[in-house]
Design a protein around this motif. Structure first.
Motif, PDB file in Angstrom:
ATOM      1  N   SER A 229       0.830  -1.197   0.000  1.00  0.00           N
ATOM      2  CA  SER A 229       0.000   0.000   0.000  1.00  0.00           C
ATOM      3  C   SER A 229       0.865   1.248   0.000  1.00  0.00           C
ATOM      4  CB  SER A 229      -0.893   0.009   1.242  1.00  0.00           C
ATOM      5  OG  SER A 229      -1.247   1.342   1.559  1.00  0.00           O
ATOM      6  N   PRO A 230       0.689   2.119  -0.971  1.00  0.00           N
ATOM      7  CA  PRO A 230       1.489   3.348  -0.987  1.00  0.00           C
ATOM      8  C   PRO A 230       1.215   4.233   0.217  1.00  0.00           C
ATOM      9  CG  PRO A 230      -0.035   3.254  -2.866  1.00  0.00           C
ATOM     10  CD  PRO A 230      -0.230   2.004  -2.097  1.00  0.00           C
ATOM     11  N   LEU A 231       0.049   4.054   0.831  1.00  0.00           N
ATOM     12  CA  LEU A 231      -0.270   4.861   2.001  1.00  0.00           C
ATOM     13  C   LEU A 231       0.618   4.459   3.178  1.00  0.00           C
ATOM     14  CD1 LEU A 231      -2.612   6.945   2.045  1.00  0.00           C
ATOM     15  CD2 LEU A 231      -3.765   5.395   3.581  1.00  0.00           C
ATOM     16  N   THR A 232       0.660   3.160   3.451  1.00  0.00           N
ATOM     17  CA  THR A 232       1.426   2.704   4.610  1.00  0.00           C
ATOM     18  C   THR A 232       2.911   2.515   4.314  1.00  0.00           C
ATOM     19  OG1 THR A 232       0.667   0.456   4.077  1.00  0.00           O
ATOM     20  CG2 THR A 232      -0.491   1.615   5.832  1.00  0.00           C
ATOM     21  N   SER A 233       3.268   2.397   3.036  1.00  0.00           N
ATOM     22  CA  SER A 233       4.687   2.179   2.729  1.00  0.00           C
ATOM     23  C   SER A 233       5.383   3.433   2.222  1.00  0.00           C
ATOM     24  CB  SER A 233       4.845   1.056   1.702  1.00  0.00           C
ATOM     25  OG  SER A 233       4.424   1.490   0.425  1.00  0.00           O
ATOM     26  N   GLN A 234       4.612   4.417   1.780  1.00  0.00           N
ATOM     27  CA  GLN A 234       5.257   5.627   1.249  1.00  0.00           C
ATOM     28  C   GLN A 234       4.727   6.914   1.892  1.00  0.00           C
ATOM     29  OE1 GLN A 234       4.786   5.368  -3.103  1.00  0.00           O
ATOM     30  NE2 GLN A 234       5.162   3.200  -2.906  1.00  0.00           N
ATOM     31  N   ALA A 235       3.428   7.141   1.747  1.00  0.00           N
ATOM     32  CA  ALA A 235       2.880   8.433   2.173  1.00  0.00           C
ATOM     33  C   ALA A 235       3.097   8.672   3.666  1.00  0.00           C
ATOM     34  CB  ALA A 235       1.400   8.506   1.819  1.00  0.00           C
TER      35      ALA A 235
ATOM     36  N   GLU B 221       3.725  -0.580  -8.784  1.00  0.00           N
ATOM     37  CA  GLU B 221       2.796  -0.419  -7.653  1.00  0.00           C
ATOM     38  C   GLU B 221       1.673  -1.458  -7.718  1.00  0.00           C
ATOM     39  OE1 GLU B 221       2.448   2.541  -5.133  1.00  0.00           O
ATOM     40  OE2 GLU B 221       4.501   1.886  -5.485  1.00  0.00           O
ATOM     41  N   THR B 222       1.121  -1.615  -8.905  1.00  0.00           N
ATOM     42  CA  THR B 222       0.031  -2.570  -9.087  1.00  0.00           C
ATOM     43  C   THR B 222       0.522  -3.988  -8.816  1.00  0.00           C
ATOM     44  OG1 THR B 222      -0.940  -1.097 -10.720  1.00  0.00           O
ATOM     45  CG2 THR B 222      -1.714  -3.372 -10.734  1.00  0.00           C
ATOM     46  N   GLY B 223       1.707  -4.273  -9.312  1.00  0.00           N
ATOM     47  CA  GLY B 223       2.292  -5.598  -9.091  1.00  0.00           C
ATOM     48  C   GLY B 223       2.444  -5.902  -7.610  1.00  0.00           C
ATOM     49  N   LYS B 224       2.897  -4.913  -6.863  1.00  0.00           N
ATOM     50  CA  LYS B 224       3.053  -5.108  -5.413  1.00  0.00           C
ATOM     51  C   LYS B 224       1.726  -5.472  -4.764  1.00  0.00           C
ATOM     52  CE  LYS B 224       4.915  -1.333  -3.724  1.00  0.00           C
ATOM     53  NZ  LYS B 224       5.389  -0.400  -2.686  1.00  0.00           N
ATOM     54  N   LEU B 225       0.682  -4.748  -5.151  1.00  0.00           N
ATOM     55  CA  LEU B 225      -0.628  -5.007  -4.546  1.00  0.00           C
ATOM     56  C   LEU B 225      -1.143  -6.389  -4.927  1.00  0.00           C
ATOM     57  CD1 LEU B 225      -2.078  -1.458  -5.074  1.00  0.00           C
ATOM     58  CD2 LEU B 225      -1.773  -2.556  -2.853  1.00  0.00           C
ATOM     59  N   LEU B 226      -0.932  -6.780  -6.174  1.00  0.00           N
ATOM     60  CA  LEU B 226      -1.400  -8.102  -6.614  1.00  0.00           C
ATOM     61  C   LEU B 226      -0.639  -9.205  -5.878  1.00  0.00           C
ATOM     62  CD1 LEU B 226      -1.772  -7.489 -10.459  1.00  0.00           C
ATOM     63  CD2 LEU B 226      -3.615  -7.709  -8.771  1.00  0.00           C
ATOM     64  N   LEU B 231      -5.640 -13.282  -2.226  1.00  0.00           N
ATOM     65  CA  LEU B 231      -6.615 -13.693  -3.222  1.00  0.00           C
ATOM     66  C   LEU B 231      -5.973 -13.756  -4.606  1.00  0.00           C
ATOM     67  CD1 LEU B 231      -9.643 -14.177  -2.590  1.00  0.00           C
ATOM     68  CD2 LEU B 231     -10.088 -12.095  -3.859  1.00  0.00           C
ATOM     69  N   THR B 232      -5.278 -12.684  -4.974  1.00  0.00           N
ATOM     70  CA  THR B 232      -4.706 -12.644  -6.323  1.00  0.00           C
ATOM     71  C   THR B 232      -3.342 -13.321  -6.400  1.00  0.00           C
ATOM     72  OG1 THR B 232      -3.954 -10.393  -5.805  1.00  0.00           O
ATOM     73  CG2 THR B 232      -5.948 -10.607  -7.105  1.00  0.00           C
ATOM     74  N   ALA B 487      -8.370  -8.341 -10.714  1.00  0.00           N
ATOM     75  CA  ALA B 487      -7.331  -7.387 -10.329  1.00  0.00           C
ATOM     76  C   ALA B 487      -7.908  -6.378  -9.347  1.00  0.00           C
ATOM     77  CB  ALA B 487      -6.788  -6.677 -11.566  1.00  0.00           C
ATOM     78  N   ASN B 488      -9.145  -5.981  -9.588  1.00  0.00           N
ATOM     79  CA  ASN B 488      -9.802  -4.986  -8.742  1.00  0.00           C
ATOM     80  C   ASN B 488     -10.055  -5.495  -7.314  1.00  0.00           C
ATOM     81  OD1 ASN B 488     -13.001  -3.376  -8.580  1.00  0.00           O
ATOM     82  ND2 ASN B 488     -11.043  -2.369  -8.343  1.00  0.00           N
ATOM     83  N   MET B 489      -9.911  -6.799  -7.099  1.00  0.00           N
ATOM     84  CA  MET B 489     -10.053  -7.287  -5.721  1.00  0.00           C
ATOM     85  C   MET B 489      -8.828  -6.927  -4.883  1.00  0.00           C
ATOM     86  SD  MET B 489     -12.208 -10.825  -6.167  1.00  0.00           S
ATOM     87  CE  MET B 489     -13.479 -10.531  -4.908  1.00  0.00           C
ATOM     88  N   ALA B 490      -7.733  -6.580  -5.537  1.00  0.00           N
ATOM     89  CA  ALA B 490      -6.525  -6.193  -4.799  1.00  0.00           C
ATOM     90  C   ALA B 490      -6.101  -4.758  -5.081  1.00  0.00           C
ATOM     91  CB  ALA B 490      -5.369  -7.135  -5.151  1.00  0.00           C
ATOM     92  N   VAL B 491      -6.609  -4.185  -6.164  1.00  0.00           N
ATOM     93  CA  VAL B 491      -6.140  -2.869  -6.621  1.00  0.00           C
ATOM     94  C   VAL B 491      -7.341  -1.928  -6.731  1.00  0.00           C
ATOM     95  CG1 VAL B 491      -4.890  -1.661  -8.444  1.00  0.00           C
ATOM     96  CG2 VAL B 491      -4.350  -4.060  -7.958  1.00  0.00           C
ATOM     97  N   ALA B 492      -7.288  -0.800  -6.031  1.00  0.00           N
ATOM     98  CA  ALA B 492      -8.425   0.116  -6.008  1.00  0.00           C
ATOM     99  C   ALA B 492      -8.444   1.008  -7.251  1.00  0.00           C
ATOM    100  CB  ALA B 492      -8.375   0.971  -4.743  1.00  0.00           C
ATOM    101  N   GLU B 493      -9.587   1.622  -7.500  1.00  0.00           N
ATOM    102  CA  GLU B 493      -9.792   2.484  -8.668  1.00  0.00           C
ATOM    103  C   GLU B 493      -8.713   3.575  -8.759  1.00  0.00           C
ATOM    104  OE1 GLU B 493     -12.186   1.448  -6.799  1.00  0.00           O
ATOM    105  OE2 GLU B 493     -13.536   0.447  -8.191  1.00  0.00           O
ATOM    106  N   GLU B 494      -8.325   4.083  -7.609  1.00  0.00           N
ATOM    107  CA  GLU B 494      -7.293   5.119  -7.552  1.00  0.00           C
ATOM    108  C   GLU B 494      -6.075   4.741  -8.407  1.00  0.00           C
ATOM    109  OE1 GLU B 494      -7.092   8.029  -6.304  1.00  0.00           O
ATOM    110  OE2 GLU B 494      -4.923   8.338  -6.375  1.00  0.00           O
TER     111      GLU B 494
END
Ligand code: SF4
Ligand code: SF4
Lengths: 585, 585
Positions: A229-235, B221-226, B231-232, B487-494
């Motif tokens: 999470s960029p929030l907890t790991s960066q921001a 960033e997306t890769g990290k979240l996935l 789940l993903t 992908a959206n189960m781990a990565v938000a719209e932001e």
């Protein structure tokens, strides 16, 4: 121990008795720990007949089943009491080291009752529990007290009050580890009323997970999410909690000059970016936390300390129309040393500034006067001059000067740094929070602003009640475990449930946790109802309900509270008077 | 190109004309691509006077601005049309390679109109666009057709229909890359009605990000979240989408024997765990996807292919009371080869089974008869015997036999694998989805079951409408970009907004995206209203509204739809008839 030690330390300062009692494990399973367990114990101990500053009130310090387990952010603890500021239930939690260390003394809960005859301190170590004279510390600031009592990060931790608590200032905090605060609702005044200066802890028990492999696995899983999470790991590491200052300002939800505006023209000067650029020495973390959101700052005049957090930077900044980051930061340090809640302090000063500008308070005080902060804070702690009025909080101050509508508070607790006219759901959170206006018991920042996990229209009111209730229940769970809410921005309840299972050896699902959250919320509600609060108290300051925002992205908006409240009572299964129906209990 | 090529390929099979037209970039910005852009173009092209299986209906294949960018899961594409099964707007999307490859031909959109005189195929390559004779392929299965046309994973990709589409089976899918399906609502029949067997694409254009560094950063960033989401990174790779089978069964929301029960006693035999243990050869991924949820399976008799997904395993399994994983898997393979929607096929077979058991259909068919699946599917594709009735879908089948209430469908589209009596929010999703009962346009699995991000009471109805609407808008965005919902189960719209910004060079916020989602939803709604649908169609099968679940954790529940619908219309800013108010347009 696995999760719970099963022991309550019960100290009566009036009689000097020190007892160890068993923790009712049925209650522990229903309310977990922290805020939930505190509310449940308070329900039995402190009824409506008790005056908050009388010896009959109690301080209940609670840890949770994961505290001291070394799960990420498992450092936090809670205090519960009846609030001398609001008359509602009081709960406040804090990070740092003290909570972990207290858990290591082998107790889950510390209850402090009565009133010592003279200034005293409690010491809990492997050698036993002692109540000792604290005459030599009375009157001293938090920093000095903490040092004198031998604060030692991982070994011996000090919690104490400053002059504010001693002087029964209604917005006084209890400070632990020098600069962390059990802040809101005046717990410092309760401690002061008990003549209790400090509680020192040193322990050697371990909170050993029942299933070590699973626990390690969950640490690994949680760690991955925190890093992703960029929030907890960066921001948060880079800019601290004030990273949201510019964001909140840009959307027109940064309360400015006592909520007269909702954008501050100098927000950038008090933002997380400015803090990092201008005063940051380094970042730091509470025990067992990889997030490191804590700021260690140094001002131009060479003063160094922790802070400012977003809320503190706002409270002495935008709320008071002040953009001098150095003086804001020093105001924060001073509050820490005096033992004061920065939100209520800054908010109340803003209230006084508006009263003075309107000619309702006989003072030269004006918005933007950074140089007044120091003396106002010190005078509040010592109840001197105008400070003696500020010490009563914004509601009593504004009422005294004939303008109750100028107090930006709900149920007597000062509002934090989000203008709900630009975040309608946050308005509902404020109006319904059991301890009074609060952003920590259901913050809508995620869905209404940060799009985490999904953005919902911040100006919409339809359908908000359900989301708010879920957030409130969730926050109640996090506060009962006790985890840090910042971790929860990257890690869902499901993971906490699995960690809790690993620690305690008892199966917990996310569903179980959310039921605990609802249970805690309803119990707190019932506590307030028993104290005489009614649905009339589920409201907001007049300004937010009736004065549209004058400029910026939230221009023209007020909080459309009434329909949200109707939905809210329905969603919660309460009757139309906001009373939980029998089947909810 | 950065995001959009700005070109529409417009082919009229009646006249043989091939045109390249500019994409209206104002529309592209408002609707992005995929499902949104498809709906917008369909609005102008296909009015209420058009019969779905007439030459006047069109197939609109759309990619999105991120398609082929190599952002994780940027492989998907969409087809829009008027549905021959439901009469509503049709949208369906699919992964694999075809969408990425079509984008590389240099077009954003392919419109196919009219009807060819004889079986034809379209070939789009760097050498140009050709309409060719496909007489030699007509009647052939999808697997053979795909191979004969030179399918080559990264270079040349085939999309085609099987016998089902040729025979205008109303539940026929369009298949791409052999085994991926544009499944729901009968797009295969529309393609068949145009005498169009296949569309072959080979391209060499690139979707180059406008800001390469930012794009790479967002991939990271997306890769990290996935990777951080179990789940993903674990559940889907290891067990495929059927990983939820046991979970859904345990909570009593797995529709069984045409929704007569909500738990299947042999769910474990058709679960993701069983698939991995018994038939999995390996897992696989669509283009540019690290999740690898695709199963390559091999049955005891040596048949190998893709599948089964959760929905397919359910449709031929629990829905038909069948627990023979081998035969279920082979039924799935056969549907792929015939070009059939597995959900509608299995659901319709279950409907026939119940009709037969109740003596309403003159047949020996019974729940649990695994050995009947093969012939029923084949007969459906070729419209033989009972298959000719199944080919019309469950609603027409049940109505014909005098028991319309036995069809488990909304607006004519068969329900998927969640019994909404155990997930009330899902019930509202089904009732209001614009293409008919659908779990892909606002799935409540996350909040109602998996506790992602926060668990909400799955039996509650109060306050669900807001959450459902937000999920629906979000799904509409994901379908318009086009990303994969997993992908959206781990990565938000932001994060998608930031990637979209990097790709197109135009600033997009999560707020912009959610507004697109709402816009798409309202436009689809208006399309259906224009077709004559009314609020009476926002409903559920009688069984779900009036027959309480007989046993298990959801025992006693029906879907309490009426109050959710009232809230829903309000939240969406529609009038009490479910018509969007002027200010929403
Ligand atoms: S995120 Fe910040 S407040 Fe929370 S535990 Fe970590 S350092 Fe402490
Ligand atoms: S998650 Fe599965 S369906 Fe989605 S793109 Fe990846 S492999 Fe394809």
């Amino acid at each position: 121990m696995h999760g719970w030690s099963g022991k309550i330390l019960d100290i009566d300062l009036s009689s000097g008795s020190v007892e160890t009692r068993p923790l009712d494990m049925e209650i522990a399973r229903q309310f977990l720990g922290g805020r939930g367990l505190g509310a449940r114990l308070l329900w039995d101990l402190v009824g409506p007949e008790v005056e908050p500053l009388s010896p009959e009130n109690v301080l209940i310090f609670t840890t949770g089943p994961i505290t001291a387990s070394a799960s990420q952010t498992s450092n936090r603890f809670n205090v519960s009491s009846k609030s001398p500021l609001t008359g509602t239930i009081l709960h406040a939690n804090s990070g740092g080291w003290w909570g972990m260390q207290f858990k290591r003394t082998g107790y889950d809960v510390l209850i402090v009752r009565g009133r010592a005859e003279k200034p005293s301190l409690i010491e809990i170590t492997p050698d036993g529990v002692k109540i000792e004279d604290a005459g030599h510390l009375w009157g001293k600031g938090v920093f000095e007290t903490t040092e004198l009592l031998g604060q030692n990060r991982n070994k011996r931790n000090v919690m104490c009050i400053g002059p504010a608590g001693e002087n029964l200032v209604r917005i006084a905090a209890i400070m632990n580890d020098g600069e962390r605060a059990l802040a809101r609702g005046g717990p410092g005044a309760v401690m002061g009323s008990k003549n209790l200066k400090a509680i020192v802890v040193a322990g050697k028990e371990k909170n050993q997970p029942a299933d070590k492999d699973q626990f390690k696995f969950m640490q690994y899983e949680t760690g991955k999410l925190l890093k992703a999470s960029p929030l907890t790991s960066q921001a948060l590491p880079e800019f601290g909690t004030a990273v949201v200052m510019n964001v909140i300002n840009e959307i027109g939800a940064l309360p400015t000059r006592n909520f007269q505006q909702s954008q501050f023209e100098h927000a950038d000067k008090i933002s997380g970016e400015a803090i990092t650029e201008e005063i940051l020495v380094k970042n730091q973390a509470c025990w067992a936390c990889p997030i490191t959101c804590t700021r260690i700052s140094k001002t131009a005049s060479g003063k160094e300390g922790e802070g400012p957090e977003f809320e503190s930077a706002w409270a002495f900044g935008a709320q008071c129309g002040i953009d001098d980051l150095d003086l804001i930061t020093e105001a924060n340090f001073l509050c820490n040393d005096m033992g004061l809640d920065t939100i209520s302090m800054g908010n109340t000063i803003g209230c006084a500034m508006e009263l003075a500008e309107r000619g309702l308070l006989d003072s030269d005080l004006r918005f933007g006067q950074a140089e007044t902060l120091h003396d106002l804070i010190q005078d509040t702690a010592y109840r001197q001059g105008l400070g003696n009025e500020l010490a009563e909080g914004s509601v009593r101050l504004a009422a005294k000067h004939g303008a109750p509508e100028i107090a930006m508070a709900v149920k007597g607790l000062e509002l934090p740094a989000y203008d709900p006219r630009g975040m309608q759901g946050q308005g509902l959170v404020y109006a319904t929070s059991n301890r009074g206006a609060c952003h920590e018991t259901g913050n809508m920042l995620g869905p209404e602003v940060l799009a985490l996990p999904r953005l919902i229209d911040r100006f919409a009111t339809q359908g908000k009640a359900g989301i708010v209730s879920v957030h409130q229940n969730s926050a109640a769970v996090i506060d009962s475990l006790v985890y840090c809410k910042f971790a929860n921005m990257a890690v869902a309840e499901e993971f906490f449930a699995r960690t809790l299972t690993a620690v305690t050896g008892e199966p917990y699902t996310a569903d179980d946790l959310m039921k605990v959250g609802e249970r805690v919320w309803n119990l707190e509600r019932l506590y307030n109802l028993r104290e005489g609060f009614t649905k009339e108290d589920d409201t907001l300051p007049d300004r937010l309900l009736n004065d549209p925002v004058v400029a910026g992205p939230s221009k023209g908006f007020t909080v459309n509270l009434a329909p949200m409240l109707v939905e809210y009572y329905q969603f919660r299964g309460w009757d139309e008077n906001g009373v939980p129906k029998p089947e909810k209990l």
